[in-house]
Design a protein around this motif. Sequence first.
Motif, PDB file in Angstrom:
ATOM      1  N   PHE A  15      13.158  -1.905  -1.493  1.00 55.14           N
ATOM      2  CA  PHE A  15      12.043  -2.614  -0.860  1.00 55.14           C
ATOM      3  C   PHE A  15      10.875  -2.790  -1.840  1.00 55.14           C
ATOM      4  O   PHE A  15      10.277  -3.868  -1.913  1.00 55.14           O
ATOM      5  CB  PHE A  15      11.566  -1.857   0.377  1.00 55.14           C
ATOM      6  CG  PHE A  15      12.652  -1.469   1.336  1.00 55.14           C
ATOM      7  CD1 PHE A  15      13.748  -2.288   1.549  1.00 55.14           C
ATOM      8  CD2 PHE A  15      12.598  -0.260   2.034  1.00 55.14           C
ATOM      9  CE1 PHE A  15      14.767  -1.929   2.435  1.00 55.14           C
ATOM     10  CE2 PHE A  15      13.598   0.099   2.928  1.00 55.14           C
ATOM     11  CZ  PHE A  15      14.685  -0.725   3.124  1.00 55.14           C
ATOM     12  N   VAL A  16      10.562  -1.721  -2.576  1.00 57.34           N
ATOM     13  CA  VAL A  16       9.419  -1.760  -3.495  1.00 57.34           C
ATOM     14  C   VAL A  16       9.628  -2.815  -4.580  1.00 57.34           C
ATOM     15  O   VAL A  16       8.684  -3.513  -4.965  1.00 57.34           O
ATOM     16  CB  VAL A  16       9.186  -0.367  -4.125  1.00 57.34           C
ATOM     17  CG1 VAL A  16       8.100  -0.443  -5.202  1.00 57.34           C
ATOM     18  CG2 VAL A  16       8.797   0.649  -3.058  1.00 57.34           C
ATOM     19  N   GLU A  17      10.847  -2.951  -5.068  1.00 62.70           N
ATOM     20  CA  GLU A  17      11.132  -3.942  -6.102  1.00 62.70           C
ATOM     21  C   GLU A  17      10.743  -5.335  -5.646  1.00 62.70           C
ATOM     22  O   GLU A  17      10.270  -6.160  -6.441  1.00 62.70           O
ATOM     23  CB  GLU A  17      12.619  -3.915  -6.469  1.00 62.70           C
ATOM     24  CG  GLU A  17      12.993  -4.930  -7.535  1.00 62.70           C
ATOM     25  CD  GLU A  17      14.489  -5.032  -7.763  1.00 62.70           C
ATOM     26  OE1 GLU A  17      14.884  -5.570  -8.807  1.00 62.70           O
ATOM     27  OE2 GLU A  17      15.267  -4.593  -6.885  1.00 62.70           O
ATOM     28  N   ARG A  18      10.918  -5.626  -4.368  1.00 58.01           N
ATOM     29  CA  ARG A  18      10.690  -6.975  -3.850  1.00 58.01           C
ATOM     30  C   ARG A  18       9.277  -7.195  -3.336  1.00 58.01           C
ATOM     31  O   ARG A  18       8.887  -8.333  -3.086  1.00 58.01           O
ATOM     32  CB  ARG A  18      11.726  -7.281  -2.766  1.00 58.01           C
ATOM     33  CG  ARG A  18      13.102  -7.531  -3.366  1.00 58.01           C
ATOM     34  CD  ARG A  18      14.231  -7.330  -2.373  1.00 58.01           C
ATOM     35  NE  ARG A  18      15.505  -7.643  -2.994  1.00 58.01           N
ATOM     36  CZ  ARG A  18      16.142  -6.823  -3.836  1.00 58.01           C
ATOM     37  NH1 ARG A  18      15.611  -5.656  -4.144  1.00 58.01           N
ATOM     38  NH2 ARG A  18      17.302  -7.170  -4.372  1.00 58.01           N
ATOM     39  N   ALA A  19       8.531  -6.118  -3.157  1.00 60.14           N
ATOM     40  CA  ALA A  19       7.118  -6.235  -2.760  1.00 60.14           C
ATOM     41  C   ALA A  19       6.364  -5.115  -3.474  1.00 60.14           C
ATOM     42  O   ALA A  19       5.919  -4.150  -2.858  1.00 60.14           O
ATOM     43  CB  ALA A  19       6.961  -6.125  -1.241  1.00 60.14           C
ATOM     44  N   PRO A  20       6.221  -5.221  -4.798  1.00 56.61           N
ATOM     45  CA  PRO A  20       5.687  -4.107  -5.582  1.00 56.61           C
ATOM     46  C   PRO A  20       4.265  -3.684  -5.212  1.00 56.61           C
ATOM     47  O   PRO A  20       3.958  -2.484  -5.224  1.00 56.61           O
ATOM     48  CB  PRO A  20       5.779  -4.609  -7.027  1.00 56.61           C
ATOM     49  CG  PRO A  20       5.919  -6.092  -6.930  1.00 56.61           C
ATOM     50  CD  PRO A  20       6.644  -6.347  -5.654  1.00 56.61           C
ATOM     51  N   GLU A  21       3.407  -4.623  -4.894  1.00 56.13           N
ATOM     52  CA  GLU A  21       2.024  -4.247  -4.572  1.00 56.13           C
ATOM     53  C   GLU A  21       1.977  -3.341  -3.345  1.00 56.13           C
ATOM     54  O   GLU A  21       1.404  -2.240  -3.380  1.00 56.13           O
ATOM     55  CB  GLU A  21       1.166  -5.489  -4.336  1.00 56.13           C
ATOM     56  CG  GLU A  21      -0.294  -5.158  -4.067  1.00 56.13           C
ATOM     57  CD  GLU A  21      -1.173  -6.389  -3.928  1.00 56.13           C
ATOM     58  OE1 GLU A  21      -2.354  -6.232  -3.584  1.00 56.13           O
ATOM     59  OE2 GLU A  21      -0.684  -7.515  -4.178  1.00 56.13           O
ATOM     60  N   ALA A  22       2.591  -3.791  -2.258  1.00 55.56           N
ATOM     61  CA  ALA A  22       2.616  -2.987  -1.033  1.00 55.56           C
ATOM     62  C   ALA A  22       3.500  -1.753  -1.208  1.00 55.56           C
ATOM     63  O   ALA A  22       3.182  -0.673  -0.688  1.00 55.56           O
ATOM     64  CB  ALA A  22       3.126  -3.832   0.135  1.00 55.56           C
ATOM     65  N   GLY A  23       4.591  -1.904  -1.938  1.00 57.98           N
ATOM     66  CA  GLY A  23       5.536  -0.807  -2.091  1.00 57.98           C
ATOM     67  C   GLY A  23       4.978   0.361  -2.875  1.00 57.98           C
ATOM     68  O   GLY A  23       5.100   1.522  -2.464  1.00 57.98           O
ATOM     69  N   PHE A  24       4.334   0.075  -4.025  1.00 52.99           N
ATOM     70  CA  PHE A  24       3.770   1.171  -4.817  1.00 52.99           C
ATOM     71  C   PHE A  24       2.571   1.802  -4.121  1.00 52.99           C
ATOM     72  O   PHE A  24       2.294   2.996  -4.297  1.00 52.99           O
ATOM     73  CB  PHE A  24       3.408   0.686  -6.218  1.00 52.99           C
ATOM     74  CG  PHE A  24       4.588   0.608  -7.140  1.00 52.99           C
ATOM     75  CD1 PHE A  24       5.196   1.771  -7.611  1.00 52.99           C
ATOM     76  CD2 PHE A  24       5.115  -0.615  -7.520  1.00 52.99           C
ATOM     77  CE1 PHE A  24       6.295   1.712  -8.449  1.00 52.99           C
ATOM     78  CE2 PHE A  24       6.220  -0.689  -8.367  1.00 52.99           C
ATOM     79  CZ  PHE A  24       6.820   0.484  -8.826  1.00 52.99           C
ATOM     80  N   LYS A  25       1.870   1.013  -3.325  1.00 54.13           N
ATOM     81  CA  LYS A  25       0.780   1.582  -2.529  1.00 54.13           C
ATOM     82  C   LYS A  25       1.338   2.620  -1.557  1.00 54.13           C
ATOM     83  O   LYS A  25       0.739   3.693  -1.366  1.00 54.13           O
ATOM     84  CB  LYS A  25       0.063   0.468  -1.765  1.00 54.13           C
ATOM     85  CG  LYS A  25      -1.116   0.954  -0.941  1.00 54.13           C
ATOM     86  CD  LYS A  25      -1.811  -0.207  -0.227  1.00 54.13           C
ATOM     87  CE  LYS A  25      -2.982   0.288   0.610  1.00 54.13           C
ATOM     88  NZ  LYS A  25      -3.663  -0.847   1.313  1.00 54.13           N
ATOM     89  N   MET A  26       2.482   2.321  -0.944  1.00 57.22           N
ATOM     90  CA  MET A  26       3.113   3.268  -0.023  1.00 57.22           C
ATOM     91  C   MET A  26       3.574   4.520  -0.767  1.00 57.22           C
ATOM     92  O   MET A  26       3.357   5.648  -0.316  1.00 57.22           O
ATOM     93  CB  MET A  26       4.297   2.617   0.685  1.00 57.22           C
ATOM     94  CG  MET A  26       4.978   3.533   1.694  1.00 57.22           C
ATOM     95  SD  MET A  26       6.529   2.854   2.341  1.00 57.22           S
ATOM     96  CE  MET A  26       7.579   3.009   0.879  1.00 57.22           C
ATOM     97  N   LEU A  27       4.228   4.339  -1.923  1.00 56.14           N
ATOM     98  CA  LEU A  27       4.695   5.491  -2.685  1.00 56.14           C
ATOM     99  C   LEU A  27       3.532   6.374  -3.124  1.00 56.14           C
ATOM    100  O   LEU A  27       3.633   7.603  -3.108  1.00 56.14           O
ATOM    101  CB  LEU A  27       5.504   5.033  -3.896  1.00 56.14           C
ATOM    102  CG  LEU A  27       6.871   4.389  -3.621  1.00 56.14           C
ATOM    103  CD1 LEU A  27       7.546   4.011  -4.940  1.00 56.14           C
ATOM    104  CD2 LEU A  27       7.777   5.313  -2.828  1.00 56.14           C
ATOM    105  N   ALA A  28       2.410   5.751  -3.514  1.00 58.96           N
ATOM    106  CA  ALA A  28       1.238   6.519  -3.916  1.00 58.96           C
ATOM    107  C   ALA A  28       0.717   7.372  -2.773  1.00 58.96           C
ATOM    108  O   ALA A  28       0.277   8.515  -2.977  1.00 58.96           O
ATOM    109  CB  ALA A  28       0.146   5.569  -4.414  1.00 58.96           C
TER     110      ALA A  28
END
Length: 205
Positions: free
Chosen positions: A152-165
Amino acid sequence: MAWSVKPETEAPTDDAREFLPFCALQAMGSYYRYAEPARREIILERCRAAMNDARWRMREAAAMALQRIGEQDFSALRALFDGMKSTANALEQRAFVAALAHPPMLKEQANVLYALELSEEILDQIAARQTRYGAEEFRVLSKGLEYALSVFVERAPEAGFKMLAKFAVTDDKRMQKIVKSNLGKARLAKKFSQDVERIQVLMNA
């Protein structure tokens, strides 16, 4: 459809007969778009039941059948998950993320953001310890989360990395393992090395 409900006593794990219910569920997923409403409901019910099957292949069959449905009608998949998520157990949650981690369904950005949103809700429950997870059931869920999030993060990196952070700063070792595993996936480590390093710094702070 009768083959899809063959119990473990008739189609045990690692027995050739197990492929009867496994393949039957796949066929039902493919047939979904052609089925009348009553049969569609039966197909979804069989998928729900298979999510909780003791046989790992049948749990995988549920995710794969749901992917076939989602490719045809993502709204049906979303409606199913939204109707289940408030009471979903670990095996059902695993089926959600495993089904959604399917590239053909993630061509639409709205679908990716939904996958991230649902994943975050599951992670919130884990972090808040709101749900009692059996050891084996949580292991299955964790294994699913350990790879699906990176898809999922690969396809929506801005939102995805925010979630992982958000979950990288927790002291929960279970959560740290899930985040670390996704950061190590080549699809993120190679394409988004700076973002990955940033999250790793947060985890080590």
